[in-house]
Design a protein around this motif. Structure first.
Motif, PDB file in Angstrom:
ATOM      1  N   LEU A 108       0.881  -1.159   0.000  1.00 29.33           N
ATOM      2  CA  LEU A 108       0.000   0.000   0.000  1.00 29.33           C
ATOM      3  C   LEU A 108       0.919   1.209   0.000  1.00 29.33           C
ATOM      4  O   LEU A 108       1.653   1.426   0.970  1.00 29.33           O
ATOM      5  CB  LEU A 108      -0.909   0.007   1.235  1.00 29.33           C
ATOM      6  N   GLY A 109       0.935   1.954  -1.101  1.00 30.20           N
ATOM      7  CA  GLY A 109       1.905   3.040  -1.222  1.00 30.20           C
ATOM      8  C   GLY A 109       3.302   2.453  -1.167  1.00 30.20           C
ATOM      9  O   GLY A 109       3.610   1.480  -1.856  1.00 30.20           O
ATOM     10  N   ASP A 110       4.159   3.015  -0.300  1.00 27.54           N
ATOM     11  CA  ASP A 110       5.532   2.519  -0.146  1.00 27.54           C
ATOM     12  C   ASP A 110       5.661   1.481   0.959  1.00 27.54           C
ATOM     13  O   ASP A 110       6.762   1.016   1.255  1.00 27.54           O
ATOM     14  CB  ASP A 110       6.484   3.688   0.158  1.00 27.54           C
ATOM     15  N   ALA A 111       4.561   1.119   1.599  1.00 24.80           N
ATOM     16  CA  ALA A 111       4.594   0.164   2.714  1.00 24.80           C
ATOM     17  C   ALA A 111       4.284  -1.242   2.212  1.00 24.80           C
ATOM     18  O   ALA A 111       3.594  -1.425   1.207  1.00 24.80           O
ATOM     19  CB  ALA A 111       3.568   0.570   3.775  1.00 24.80           C
ATOM     20  N   ALA A 112       4.791  -2.229   2.948  1.00 21.15           N
ATOM     21  CA  ALA A 112       4.553  -3.626   2.590  1.00 21.15           C
ATOM     22  C   ALA A 112       4.324  -4.440   3.856  1.00 21.15           C
ATOM     23  O   ALA A 112       4.726  -4.046   4.951  1.00 21.15           O
ATOM     24  CB  ALA A 112       5.747  -4.193   1.817  1.00 21.15           C
ATOM     25  N   MET A 113       3.684  -5.573   3.673  1.00 24.77           N
ATOM     26  CA  MET A 113       3.552  -6.558   4.742  1.00 24.77           C
ATOM     27  C   MET A 113       3.342  -7.924   4.117  1.00 24.77           C
ATOM     28  O   MET A 113       3.004  -8.031   2.935  1.00 24.77           O
ATOM     29  CB  MET A 113       2.425  -6.197   5.713  1.00 24.77           C
ATOM     30  N   MET A 114       3.606  -8.967   4.913  1.00 23.65           N
ATOM     31  CA  MET A 114       3.414 -10.334   4.444  1.00 23.65           C
ATOM     32  C   MET A 114       2.412 -11.034   5.349  1.00 23.65           C
ATOM     33  O   MET A 114       2.364 -10.776   6.550  1.00 23.65           O
ATOM     34  CB  MET A 114       4.737 -11.102   4.481  1.00 23.65           C
ATOM     35  N   LEU A 115       1.635 -11.924   4.743  1.00 23.07           N
ATOM     36  CA  LEU A 115       0.696 -12.765   5.471  1.00 23.07           C
ATOM     37  C   LEU A 115       0.963 -14.212   5.082  1.00 23.07           C
ATOM     38  O   LEU A 115       1.242 -14.496   3.920  1.00 23.07           O
ATOM     39  CB  LEU A 115      -0.751 -12.433   5.098  1.00 23.07           C
ATOM     40  N   GLN A 116       0.882 -15.107   6.055  1.00 21.77           N
ATOM     41  CA  GLN A 116       0.945 -16.535   5.749  1.00 21.77           C
ATOM     42  C   GLN A 116      -0.071 -17.254   6.615  1.00 21.77           C
ATOM     43  O   GLN A 116      -0.140 -17.046   7.820  1.00 21.77           O
ATOM     44  CB  GLN A 116       2.335 -17.128   5.998  1.00 21.77           C
ATOM     45  N   GLU A 117      -0.869 -18.091   5.950  1.00 22.64           N
ATOM     46  CA  GLU A 117      -1.871 -18.855   6.677  1.00 22.64           C
ATOM     47  C   GLU A 117      -1.190 -19.989   7.425  1.00 22.64           C
ATOM     48  O   GLU A 117      -0.339 -20.694   6.879  1.00 22.64           O
ATOM     49  CB  GLU A 117      -2.901 -19.410   5.696  1.00 22.64           C
ATOM     50  N   GLY A 121      -0.528  -7.818  21.736  1.00 26.97           N
ATOM     51  CA  GLY A 121       0.728  -7.079  21.879  1.00 26.97           C
ATOM     52  C   GLY A 121       1.415  -6.732  20.576  1.00 26.97           C
ATOM     53  O   GLY A 121       2.464  -6.100  20.582  1.00 26.97           O
ATOM     54  N   ALA A 122       0.853  -7.137  19.444  1.00 27.86           N
ATOM     55  CA  ALA A 122       1.480  -6.851  18.152  1.00 27.86           C
ATOM     56  C   ALA A 122       0.710  -5.746  17.443  1.00 27.86           C
ATOM     57  O   ALA A 122      -0.512  -5.752  17.427  1.00 27.86           O
ATOM     58  CB  ALA A 122       1.503  -8.097  17.271  1.00 27.86           C
ATOM     59  N   SER A 123       1.441  -4.789  16.900  1.00 25.24           N
ATOM     60  CA  SER A 123       0.795  -3.748  16.102  1.00 25.24           C
ATOM     61  C   SER A 123       1.779  -3.232  15.064  1.00 25.24           C
ATOM     62  O   SER A 123       2.984  -3.371  15.209  1.00 25.24           O
ATOM     63  CB  SER A 123       0.301  -2.593  16.983  1.00 25.24           C
ATOM     64  N   VAL A 124       1.211  -2.645  14.033  1.00 27.74           N
ATOM     65  CA  VAL A 124       2.000  -2.000  12.991  1.00 27.74           C
ATOM     66  C   VAL A 124       1.456  -0.593  12.842  1.00 27.74           C
ATOM     67  O   VAL A 124       0.239  -0.398  12.781  1.00 27.74           O
ATOM     68  CB  VAL A 124       1.889  -2.748  11.636  1.00 27.74           C
ATOM     69  N   SER A 125       2.344   0.384  12.781  1.00 28.85           N
ATOM     70  CA  SER A 125       1.924   1.769  12.596  1.00 28.85           C
ATOM     71  C   SER A 125       2.462   2.274  11.268  1.00 28.85           C
ATOM     72  O   SER A 125       3.666   2.443  11.108  1.00 28.85           O
ATOM     73  CB  SER A 125       2.441   2.641  13.749  1.00 28.85           C
ATOM     74  N   PHE A 126       1.554   2.497  10.311  1.00 29.49           N
ATOM     75  CA  PHE A 126       1.923   3.024   9.009  1.00 29.49           C
ATOM     76  C   PHE A 126       1.900   4.547   9.078  1.00 29.49           C
ATOM     77  O   PHE A 126       0.887   5.135   9.465  1.00 29.49           O
ATOM     78  CB  PHE A 126       0.958   2.541   7.926  1.00 29.49           C
ATOM     79  N   GLN A 127       2.997   5.180   8.707  1.00 35.10           N
ATOM     80  CA  GLN A 127       3.074   6.637   8.688  1.00 35.10           C
ATOM     81  C   GLN A 127       2.570   7.135   7.340  1.00 35.10           C
ATOM     82  O   GLN A 127       3.014   6.656   6.298  1.00 35.10           O
ATOM     83  CB  GLN A 127       4.510   7.102   8.953  1.00 35.10           C
ATOM     84  N   CYS A 128       1.640   8.089   7.373  1.00 35.53           N
ATOM     85  CA  CYS A 128       0.925   8.511   6.176  1.00 35.53           C
ATOM     86  C   CYS A 128       0.961  10.022   6.005  1.00 35.53           C
ATOM     87  O   CYS A 128       1.248  10.748   6.936  1.00 35.53           O
ATOM     88  CB  CYS A 128      -0.540   8.092   6.276  1.00 35.53           C
ATOM     89  N   ARG A 141      -3.350  -5.293  15.560  1.00 35.12           N
ATOM     90  CA  ARG A 141      -3.672  -3.865  15.517  1.00 35.12           C
ATOM     91  C   ARG A 141      -2.897  -3.210  14.378  1.00 35.12           C
ATOM     92  O   ARG A 141      -1.678  -3.369  14.272  1.00 35.12           O
ATOM     93  CB  ARG A 141      -3.309  -3.210  16.844  1.00 35.12           C
ATOM     94  N   ILE A 142      -3.619  -2.474  13.531  1.00 37.11           N
ATOM     95  CA  ILE A 142      -3.038  -1.775  12.391  1.00 37.11           C
ATOM     96  C   ILE A 142      -3.384  -0.301  12.545  1.00 37.11           C
ATOM     97  O   ILE A 142      -4.564   0.063  12.539  1.00 37.11           O
ATOM     98  CB  ILE A 142      -3.622  -2.295  11.049  1.00 37.11           C
ATOM     99  N   ASP A 143      -2.365   0.556  12.705  1.00 38.23           N
ATOM    100  CA  ASP A 143      -2.590   1.993  12.854  1.00 38.23           C
ATOM    101  C   ASP A 143      -2.098   2.732  11.615  1.00 38.23           C
ATOM    102  O   ASP A 143      -1.075   2.360  11.030  1.00 38.23           O
ATOM    103  CB  ASP A 143      -1.841   2.557  14.064  1.00 38.23           C
ATOM    104  N   PHE A 144      -2.819   3.779  11.268  1.00 32.77           N
ATOM    105  CA  PHE A 144      -2.421   4.697  10.206  1.00 32.77           C
ATOM    106  C   PHE A 144      -2.315   6.060  10.868  1.00 32.77           C
ATOM    107  O   PHE A 144      -3.287   6.531  11.477  1.00 32.77           O
ATOM    108  CB  PHE A 144      -3.446   4.704   9.065  1.00 32.77           C
ATOM    109  N   SER A 145      -1.144   6.695  10.789  1.00 31.67           N
ATOM    110  CA  SER A 145      -0.890   7.944  11.511  1.00 31.67           C
ATOM    111  C   SER A 145      -0.348   9.013  10.577  1.00 31.67           C
ATOM    112  O   SER A 145       0.379   8.715   9.631  1.00 31.67           O
ATOM    113  CB  SER A 145       0.145   7.712  12.622  1.00 31.67           C
ATOM    114  N   SER A 146      -0.702  10.282  10.894  1.00 32.90           N
ATOM    115  CA  SER A 146      -0.151  11.413  10.145  1.00 32.90           C
ATOM    116  C   SER A 146       0.018  12.601  11.088  1.00 32.90           C
ATOM    117  O   SER A 146      -0.765  12.777  12.027  1.00 32.90           O
ATOM    118  CB  SER A 146      -1.047  11.778   8.958  1.00 32.90           C
ATOM    119  N   PRO A 147       1.058  13.405  10.852  1.00 32.35           N
ATOM    120  CA  PRO A 147       1.347  14.551  11.721  1.00 32.35           C
ATOM    121  C   PRO A 147       0.198  15.560  11.752  1.00 32.35           C
ATOM    122  O   PRO A 147      -0.511  15.747  10.759  1.00 32.35           O
ATOM    123  CB  PRO A 147       2.584  15.183  11.089  1.00 32.35           C
ATOM    124  N   THR A 148       0.033  16.201  12.916  1.00 31.05           N
ATOM    125  CA  THR A 148      -0.990  17.230  13.076  1.00 31.05           C
ATOM    126  C   THR A 148      -0.566  18.227  14.149  1.00 31.05           C
ATOM    127  O   THR A 148       0.256  17.896  15.008  1.00 31.05           O
ATOM    128  CB  THR A 148      -2.354  16.612  13.461  1.00 31.05           C
TER     129      THR A 148
END
Length: 145
Positions: free
Chosen positions: A57-66, A80-87, A126-133
């Motif tokens: 998604l854009g310049d970000a990547a992730m992998m999934l495996q069943e 306890g696991a999360s990823v924060s995508f900077q947008c 947990r998947i976060d999308f964050s942008s400066p404000t």
């Protein structure tokens, strides 16, 4: 030495690839760039289903495996696991996700000088999308329902 490292890519084990792909591809807008469909290797059935994929998604990547059926962990996934995508604009992504029928964990809010849009995938990651404000800390997005 550090110039040799190019990218960190989250790698999540998932219990159902179809529901994960609905969330990440149909809901969040990721694109499948690489995939693995086993051809009967003794662990996975040869049923034509994707069992591993690289998403972007854009310049970000992730992998999934069943998980293999016999290899699914007993513990809850995502704890306890999360990823924060900077947008550039997390709030526009929030509106896009909402238009695709996805709900957020809570109302977008400001934390650490960032608008944070927090999602949860089908396995509890947990998947976060964050942008400066410049909005004050703990401001919540107010919008007409």
């Amino acid at each position: 030495m550090s110039a040799n490292v190019k990218q960190a890519v989250p790698f999540f084990g998932v219990t159902n690839m179809e529901s994960s792909l609905r969330f990440y591809v149909d809901g969040l807008g990721f694109t499948i760039k690489r995939q693995w469909v086993p051809e009967g290797d003794g662990h996975y059935l040869s049923d034509g289903r994707i069992r591993w994929c690289w998403l972007e998604l854009g310049d970000a990547a992730m992998m999934l495996q069943e998980f293999m059926p016999q290899g699914r962990p007993k513990e809850p996934l995502g704890t306890g696991a999360s990823v924060s995508f900077q947008c550039e604009d997390a709030l526009s992504l929030y509106r896009d996700f909402k238009s695709r029928g996805l709900g957020t964990r809570n109302r977008p809010a400001v934390g650490n000088g960032l608008w944070v849009v927090s999602m949860e995938d089908p396995d509890g990651y947990r998947i976060d999308f964050s942008s400066p404000t410049d909005a004050p800390e703990e401001t919540e997005l107010q919008e007409a329902e």
